[in-house]
Design a protein around this motif. Structure first.
Motif, PDB file in Angstrom:
ATOM      1  N   SER A 170      69.422  24.039  -1.552  1.00  0.00           N
ATOM      2  CA  SER A 170      70.627  24.338  -2.153  1.00  0.00           C
ATOM      3  C   SER A 170      70.239  24.694  -3.968  1.00  0.00           C
ATOM      4  O   SER A 170      70.647  25.663  -4.199  1.00  0.00           O
ATOM      5  CB  SER A 170      71.989  23.610  -2.029  1.00  0.00           C
ATOM      6  N   ARG A 171      69.072  23.937  -4.129  1.00  0.00           N
ATOM      7  CA  ARG A 171      68.802  23.985  -5.736  1.00  0.00           C
ATOM      8  C   ARG A 171      68.176  25.617  -5.965  1.00  0.00           C
ATOM      9  O   ARG A 171      68.227  25.905  -7.075  1.00  0.00           O
ATOM     10  CB  ARG A 171      67.710  22.979  -6.069  1.00  0.00           C
ATOM     11  N   ASP A 172      67.993  26.283  -4.902  1.00  0.00           N
ATOM     12  CA  ASP A 172      66.989  27.690  -4.918  1.00  0.00           C
ATOM     13  C   ASP A 172      68.120  28.708  -4.820  1.00  0.00           C
ATOM     14  O   ASP A 172      67.844  29.752  -4.732  1.00  0.00           O
ATOM     15  CB  ASP A 172      66.020  27.679  -4.098  1.00  0.00           C
ATOM     16  N   PHE A 173      69.334  28.232  -4.667  1.00  0.00           N
ATOM     17  CA  PHE A 173      70.411  29.216  -4.040  1.00  0.00           C
ATOM     18  C   PHE A 173      70.291  30.473  -5.162  1.00  0.00           C
ATOM     19  O   PHE A 173      70.375  31.733  -4.709  1.00  0.00           O
ATOM     20  CB  PHE A 173      71.858  28.606  -4.265  1.00  0.00           C
ATOM     21  N   ILE A 174      70.635  30.232  -6.404  1.00  0.00           N
ATOM     22  CA  ILE A 174      70.781  31.377  -7.432  1.00  0.00           C
ATOM     23  C   ILE A 174      69.398  31.793  -8.070  1.00  0.00           C
ATOM     24  O   ILE A 174      69.294  32.458  -9.066  1.00  0.00           O
ATOM     25  CB  ILE A 174      71.829  30.982  -8.533  1.00  0.00           C
ATOM     26  N   SER A 175      68.274  31.400  -7.481  1.00  0.00           N
ATOM     27  CA  SER A 175      66.832  31.637  -7.900  1.00  0.00           C
ATOM     28  C   SER A 175      66.676  33.053  -7.916  1.00  0.00           C
ATOM     29  O   SER A 175      65.842  33.524  -8.756  1.00  0.00           O
ATOM     30  CB  SER A 175      65.981  30.800  -7.413  1.00  0.00           C
ATOM     31  N   GLY A 176      67.055  33.832  -7.068  1.00  0.00           N
ATOM     32  CA  GLY A 176      66.704  35.218  -7.061  1.00  0.00           C
ATOM     33  C   GLY A 176      65.637  35.471  -5.891  1.00  0.00           C
ATOM     34  O   GLY A 176      65.362  36.459  -5.545  1.00  0.00           O
ATOM     35  N   LYS A 177      65.352  34.399  -5.083  1.00  0.00           N
ATOM     36  CA  LYS A 177      64.147  34.660  -4.021  1.00  0.00           C
ATOM     37  C   LYS A 177      65.022  34.960  -2.851  1.00  0.00           C
ATOM     38  O   LYS A 177      64.410  35.134  -1.841  1.00  0.00           O
ATOM     39  CB  LYS A 177      63.690  33.121  -3.723  1.00  0.00           C
ATOM     40  N   TYR A 178      66.521  34.787  -2.616  1.00  0.00           N
ATOM     41  CA  TYR A 178      66.978  35.391  -1.471  1.00  0.00           C
ATOM     42  C   TYR A 178      68.267  36.525  -1.469  1.00  0.00           C
ATOM     43  O   TYR A 178      68.752  36.279  -2.838  1.00  0.00           O
ATOM     44  CB  TYR A 178      67.652  33.982  -0.756  1.00  0.00           C
ATOM     45  N   ASP A 179      68.422  37.017  -0.652  1.00  0.00           N
ATOM     46  CA  ASP A 179      69.516  38.079  -0.771  1.00  0.00           C
ATOM     47  C   ASP A 179      70.837  37.660   0.061  1.00  0.00           C
ATOM     48  O   ASP A 179      71.794  37.988  -0.513  1.00  0.00           O
ATOM     49  CB  ASP A 179      69.173  39.523  -0.125  1.00  0.00           C
ATOM     50  N   LEU A 180      70.489  36.565   0.742  1.00  0.00           N
ATOM     51  CA  LEU A 180      71.747  36.227   1.699  1.00  0.00           C
ATOM     52  C   LEU A 180      71.262  34.834   2.177  1.00  0.00           C
ATOM     53  O   LEU A 180      70.257  34.370   2.628  1.00  0.00           O
ATOM     54  CB  LEU A 180      71.691  37.143   3.086  1.00  0.00           C
ATOM     55  N   VAL A 181      72.310  33.954   2.053  1.00  0.00           N
ATOM     56  CA  VAL A 181      72.146  32.667   2.607  1.00  0.00           C
ATOM     57  C   VAL A 181      73.122  32.335   3.688  1.00  0.00           C
ATOM     58  O   VAL A 181      74.263  32.728   3.412  1.00  0.00           O
ATOM     59  CB  VAL A 181      72.396  31.616   1.570  1.00  0.00           C
ATOM     60  N   VAL A 182      72.916  31.981   4.824  1.00  0.00           N
ATOM     61  CA  VAL A 182      73.656  31.522   5.891  1.00  0.00           C
ATOM     62  C   VAL A 182      73.832  30.113   6.167  1.00  0.00           C
ATOM     63  O   VAL A 182      72.941  29.359   6.004  1.00  0.00           O
ATOM     64  CB  VAL A 182      72.980  31.940   7.255  1.00  0.00           C
ATOM     65  N   ALA A 183      74.991  29.691   6.270  1.00  0.00           N
ATOM     66  CA  ALA A 183      75.612  28.313   6.223  1.00  0.00           C
ATOM     67  C   ALA A 183      76.869  28.310   6.802  1.00  0.00           C
ATOM     68  O   ALA A 183      77.499  29.062   7.484  1.00  0.00           O
ATOM     69  CB  ALA A 183      76.027  27.928   4.898  1.00  0.00           C
ATOM     70  N   ASP A 184      77.165  26.752   7.498  1.00  0.00           N
ATOM     71  CA  ASP A 184      78.542  26.633   8.281  1.00  0.00           C
ATOM     72  C   ASP A 184      79.355  26.707   7.043  1.00  0.00           C
ATOM     73  O   ASP A 184      79.118  26.444   5.903  1.00  0.00           O
ATOM     74  CB  ASP A 184      78.314  25.477   9.032  1.00  0.00           C
ATOM     75  N   GLY A 185      80.647  26.839   7.557  1.00  0.00           N
ATOM     76  CA  GLY A 185      81.487  27.143   6.348  1.00  0.00           C
ATOM     77  C   GLY A 185      81.907  25.835   5.668  1.00  0.00           C
ATOM     78  O   GLY A 185      82.241  25.838   4.358  1.00  0.00           O
ATOM     79  N   PHE A 186      81.516  24.716   6.228  1.00  0.00           N
ATOM     80  CA  PHE A 186      81.715  23.664   5.283  1.00  0.00           C
ATOM     81  C   PHE A 186      80.612  23.283   4.043  1.00  0.00           C
ATOM     82  O   PHE A 186      81.065  23.361   2.978  1.00  0.00           O
ATOM     83  CB  PHE A 186      81.778  22.336   6.139  1.00  0.00           C
ATOM     84  N   SER A 187      79.486  23.348   4.470  1.00  0.00           N
ATOM     85  CA  SER A 187      78.492  23.175   3.490  1.00  0.00           C
ATOM     86  C   SER A 187      78.161  24.409   2.515  1.00  0.00           C
ATOM     87  O   SER A 187      78.220  24.474   1.443  1.00  0.00           O
ATOM     88  CB  SER A 187      76.986  22.914   4.142  1.00  0.00           C
TER      89      SER A 187
END
Lengths: 343, 343
Positions: free
Chosen positions: A216-233
């Motif tokens: 999660s620490r890299d979520f807004i780093s710009g390395k990814y265009d889309l993150v897939v997760a279960d709705g809870f996390s």
């Protein structure tokens, strides 16, 4: 191209919703809008602000009830049938000429009503919610699911990747969106059974640009265009990202007042702090969408102003014009065939 | 009071680990330490820095191998038996006079080794990991579990609340820690079965100050002393909080250089920005602890300096002196009786 606009439920409703609608009509000549809300109030507002051309492309539905965040979604659907949101959903369900809805009202009620009342695209297990957040390199990242499904199967997570990849392509011009799976570590074997199984399928699907697990620490780093997760996390991630940024900026603001020398420095930097706050305000990047339903569902931030409402309508218009529904339908079918083969 | 210090694996090891140890020996007259690492290197360092009194309270274990974040924990335990971390864990397991371990090495390997090799407190289902983060009002908040258990039962989450409440009491002087359950909304019925069942039990347990569900956006608000979560979503929360804060501060720093007027303002505010970064650096608030094992396990941040290592040793010393193990044992037993009654 006809869309329905829920004109109640936002902090600046109905003014911002109507102003955003007028801007969209001005921008898209083939657009028609149905505005739901207090008919007399909307009429009076339009009489002041709308050009005759715009007014001719607007029809009204009188539905003065408001659904708030305090309403339990199941109660809202059952008991507030005459609310602007539920009337808009009903119109979307019943009128086949209406392609989508834009609402700045209560998220939970909108997701629940759209999931229950608007049909699913064939093959889709459950619709999923996908907000867009800013990244540190000036881009954006999508997060799917962020709260519509607290319990998920690997097949659902794979569908989230497929649906949201198509969405990022159509709406943000990302040719081959880099898809990551939210996990507790980057190695393939990390996480629980759900993550390991999802990882296995995603890394074999040829038409998803899966780049692996993400912490999660890299979520807004710009390395990814889309993150897939279960709705809870996913929900934990989006709210902590937003919450931490806003709380930290608030703290900085408070700390500035603790010393005169800081106050002096801040005089030169006032604009920058305002820009940082705007930067982290994810309503500026467009609404969140519910993916997997037969029609387009766009949820604007509760605090949306005219520009934000306009951005949401543009989003809905783009999704409907590009026929995202058909793209998703075809990709889901293709993936099902593939998953049967990899067993 | 004897503790074992893993002197390898941190960014500033072994220097920071030894310096922190010497400071602790100076502070606590009844403390004795076993230092694990490269014996010759530690001896040479001590010959330069340690007073005769301190040196007399130190014994050494020669274990020059290092475990890094790249080692898979199961492999580290099996193949790196002569590493400083595994030697320290072995000593902790075999020598009943040693009360706890402080390590700045790889988190995953430490949690795995401690969970597998150090006995559990009777009644504890699984040990849980609890880091401490700063809150916006200048306080701290604990998060349990943050990654040791990706799959959890309601009974485990209740035990996390019990164990970490006792820890927050003993180590942070919080008389009646306000405990929240990480969830997707604040209402009692929110979330999945795990959350609803946990909510039901926690709200009935008389000796836990349960204040309800918490959305992740409020994690560092200062409204809570302890947040209970499954290890998966807890891990997402702690890493996104840390990651967002650090990335935002990095962005602000970069933005400052984009305009001369900002650079000018920043001259006055340099100290403040450094303070904000320090504020969000959660190693400053002490190590993370593994709760539920028979002995004390404290994990310092990988970048720990002398002060951070000292803080970790102080933490371990406090936990051992207060006999947190016995407190947890008694509370877990009490809770079991209670849960049988509420069925």
């Amino acid at each position: 191209m006809k869309l329905v606009i829920d004109c109640l439920g936002g902090d600046q409703s109905p003014g911002a919703n109507i102003d955003g609608s007028l801007r969209a009509l001005d921008r898209y000549p083939d657009l028609e809008l149905v505005l739901c809300g207090d008919e007399a109030a909307i009429s009076a507002y339009l009489a002041q602000k709308a050009t005759p051309e715009a007014r001719a492309k607007i029809s009204l539905v009188h539905a003065p009830g408001v659904i708030t965040g305090d309403d339990k979604p199941t109660d809202a659907i059952r008991l507030k049938k005459d609310s602007s949101m539920m009337s808009a959903i009903r119109l979307l369900r019943e009128d086949e000429t209406v392609s989508g809805i834009v609402s700045t009202g209560a998220t939970g009620s909108l997701i629940a009503a759209a999931t229950l009342r608007i049909g699913r695209i064939p093959g889709v297990i459950r619709p999923a919610f996908c907000p867009i957040l800013p990244t540190m390199d000036g881009g954006v990242v999508g997060l799917c699911d962020s709260g519509a499904n607290v319990d998920c199967s690997p097949q659902q997570l794979v569908q989230f990747a497929i649906m949201a990849s198509a969405y990022m392509k159509v709406n943000f011009g990302k040719d081959s969106p880099r898809v990551a799976l939210l996990n507790v570590g980057t190695e393939a074997e990390k996480g629980d059974d759900l993550r390991r199984e999802t990882y296995k399928i995603l890394s074999q699907l040829p038409f998803i640009n899966f780049v692996g697990n993400m912490e999660s620490r890299d979520f807004i780093s710009g390395k990814y265009d889309l993150v897939v997760a279960d709705g809870f996390s996913g929900n934990v991630l989006v709210k902590s990202t937003e919450g931490t940024a806003l709380q930290l900026l608030k703290k900085i603001k408070r700390d500035i007042y603790s010393r005169n020398v800081y106050k002096l420095g801040a005089l030169f930097m006032k604009k920058m702090f305002e820009e940082e706050k705007e930067f982290m305000n994810y309503q500026n990047y467009g609404g969140s969408v519910l993916l997997g339903t037969e029609k387009v569902i766009v949820k604007g931030h509760g605090s949306s102003d005219e520009a934000a409402v306009f951005a949401c309508i543009r989003q809905a218009y783009t999704m409907a014009t590009a026929n995202l529904r058909d793209i998703i339908c075809a990709e889901i079918e293709k993936a099902e065939g593939f998953m049967e083969n990899i067993g």
